[in-house]
Motif scaffolding. Sequence first.
Motif, PDB file in Angstrom:
ATOM      1  N   GLY A  44       0.868  -1.215   0.092  1.00 34.10           N
ATOM      2  CA  GLY A  44      -0.086  -0.036  -0.046  1.00 34.10           C
ATOM      3  C   GLY A  44       0.953   1.186  -0.062  1.00 34.10           C
ATOM      4  O   GLY A  44       1.775   1.205   1.022  1.00 34.10           O
ATOM      5  N   ASN A  58       5.653  -4.777  -4.527  1.00 36.60           N
ATOM      6  CA  ASN A  58       4.862  -4.891  -5.570  1.00 36.60           C
ATOM      7  C   ASN A  58       5.123  -5.616  -6.691  1.00 36.60           C
ATOM      8  O   ASN A  58       4.591  -6.452  -7.287  1.00 36.60           O
ATOM      9  CB  ASN A  58       4.095  -3.283  -5.977  1.00 36.60           C
ATOM     10  CG  ASN A  58       2.995  -2.816  -5.538  1.00 36.60           C
ATOM     11  OD1 ASN A  58       1.770  -3.194  -5.662  1.00 36.60           O
ATOM     12  ND2 ASN A  58       3.210  -2.161  -4.393  1.00 36.60           N
ATOM     13  N   LYS A  74      -5.090   0.076 -10.553  1.00 37.47           N
ATOM     14  CA  LYS A  74      -5.619   0.435  -9.358  1.00 37.47           C
ATOM     15  C   LYS A  74      -6.035   1.683  -9.142  1.00 37.47           C
ATOM     16  O   LYS A  74      -5.461   2.473  -9.969  1.00 37.47           O
ATOM     17  CB  LYS A  74      -4.848  -0.259  -8.384  1.00 37.47           C
ATOM     18  CG  LYS A  74      -3.358   0.100  -8.262  1.00 37.47           C
ATOM     19  CD  LYS A  74      -2.537  -0.617  -7.343  1.00 37.47           C
ATOM     20  CE  LYS A  74      -1.357  -0.441  -7.091  1.00 37.47           C
ATOM     21  NZ  LYS A  74      -0.382  -0.954  -5.966  1.00 37.47           N
ATOM     22  N   THR A 110      -6.791  -2.400  -2.723  1.00 40.57           N
ATOM     23  CA  THR A 110      -5.729  -2.490  -1.800  1.00 40.57           C
ATOM     24  C   THR A 110      -6.893  -2.889  -0.298  1.00 40.57           C
ATOM     25  O   THR A 110      -8.135  -2.326  -0.481  1.00 40.57           O
ATOM     26  CB  THR A 110      -5.473  -1.001  -1.342  1.00 40.57           C
ATOM     27  OG1 THR A 110      -4.613  -0.790  -2.571  1.00 40.57           O
ATOM     28  CG2 THR A 110      -4.623  -1.471  -0.288  1.00 40.57           C
ATOM     29  N   ARG A 245      -0.710  -2.915   3.908  1.00 40.09           N
ATOM     30  CA  ARG A 245      -1.756  -3.245   3.144  1.00 40.09           C
ATOM     31  C   ARG A 245      -1.711  -4.402   2.268  1.00 40.09           C
ATOM     32  O   ARG A 245      -0.584  -4.524   1.651  1.00 40.09           O
ATOM     33  CB  ARG A 245      -2.053  -1.946   2.196  1.00 40.09           C
ATOM     34  CG  ARG A 245      -2.515  -0.599   2.896  1.00 40.09           C
ATOM     35  CD  ARG A 245      -3.706  -0.618   3.721  1.00 40.09           C
ATOM     36  NE  ARG A 245      -3.872   0.601   4.244  1.00 40.09           N
ATOM     37  CZ  ARG A 245      -3.667   1.030   5.368  1.00 40.09           C
ATOM     38  NH1 ARG A 245      -2.580   0.277   6.290  1.00 40.09           N
ATOM     39  NH2 ARG A 245      -3.926   2.428   5.840  1.00 40.09           N
ATOM     40  N   LEU A 247      -3.290  -6.528  -1.545  1.00 44.88           N
ATOM     41  CA  LEU A 247      -3.852  -6.448  -2.323  1.00 44.88           C
ATOM     42  C   LEU A 247      -4.618  -7.808  -2.945  1.00 44.88           C
ATOM     43  O   LEU A 247      -4.102  -8.971  -2.632  1.00 44.88           O
ATOM     44  CB  LEU A 247      -2.843  -6.178  -3.647  1.00 44.88           C
ATOM     45  CG  LEU A 247      -2.228  -4.882  -3.919  1.00 44.88           C
ATOM     46  CD1 LEU A 247      -1.295  -5.013  -5.113  1.00 44.88           C
ATOM     47  CD2 LEU A 247      -3.095  -3.920  -3.801  1.00 44.88           C
TER      48      LEU A 247
END
Length: 254
Positions: A44, A58, A74, A110, A245, A247
């Motif tokens: 996140g 990521n 996103k 998220t 966070r 995903l």
Amino acid sequence: MLTQTDKPLFRKPAIFAELKNIIAAESTRNGGVSTAPFDSLNLGGSTTDKPDNVIKNNHLFFNALGIDFEQVAKSHQVHGAEILTADKAGRYEGYDALITNIPGVQLAVTIADCTPILIFDPARKAVAAIHAGWRGTVQQIVAKTLAKMQDSFGTAPEDCLAYVGTCIDECSFEVGEEVAEHFQSEHKRWDNDRNKFFIDLKKANADQLLSAGLKKENIEISMFSTVLHNDDYFSYRAENGTTGRMLATIGLVP
């Protein structure tokens, strides 16, 4: 149910697992480079974690799925019910649901207690990724997303498969009357000992799928909880707002 392995980077919903034409997964908090309190796979960008760590995480997550991060679409989420039809990858603003029928555009939302919902229409070859907090849930974001898919792609809900993902479970989602009043009786429980209501976000969103026309056997609900399984998932509530966070992602294979 989902298949659990020792400290996985992600879990794939079983309802999509045998399908070759989509990639769908939900990240855990494991296998990344972030340090506490974001340890370790924080995906996140709206946290105070080091931006370089978030970018590396990521890439780790999407590369493990065989996806180039440049394929991802996103949005900055606002706990609303706006839906984006994503015709290309990129970072958007103000949407809590994304839909597409374009192969190679990988949708992602998220999460850190709110409910992710992933939908696949195998007949029309379209997908949706939805972020449903309590506000989005009461705004019927799941039902609205399916209606948008019908309008945009000709989706028939009875053809669809759906996954209601990992979020805060009913036993942990304690709320006051000001929140509980927005939910139907079958989605809330009064606790005399705590003098509070408890909300079942998984059931509330699964019931929207059913009401829209999905078949019960075509809906999978995560067995995991962000609070009860906090060693595997980030929880905004359990960690007092300072956490990473996850995903949830779905996309059509090019």
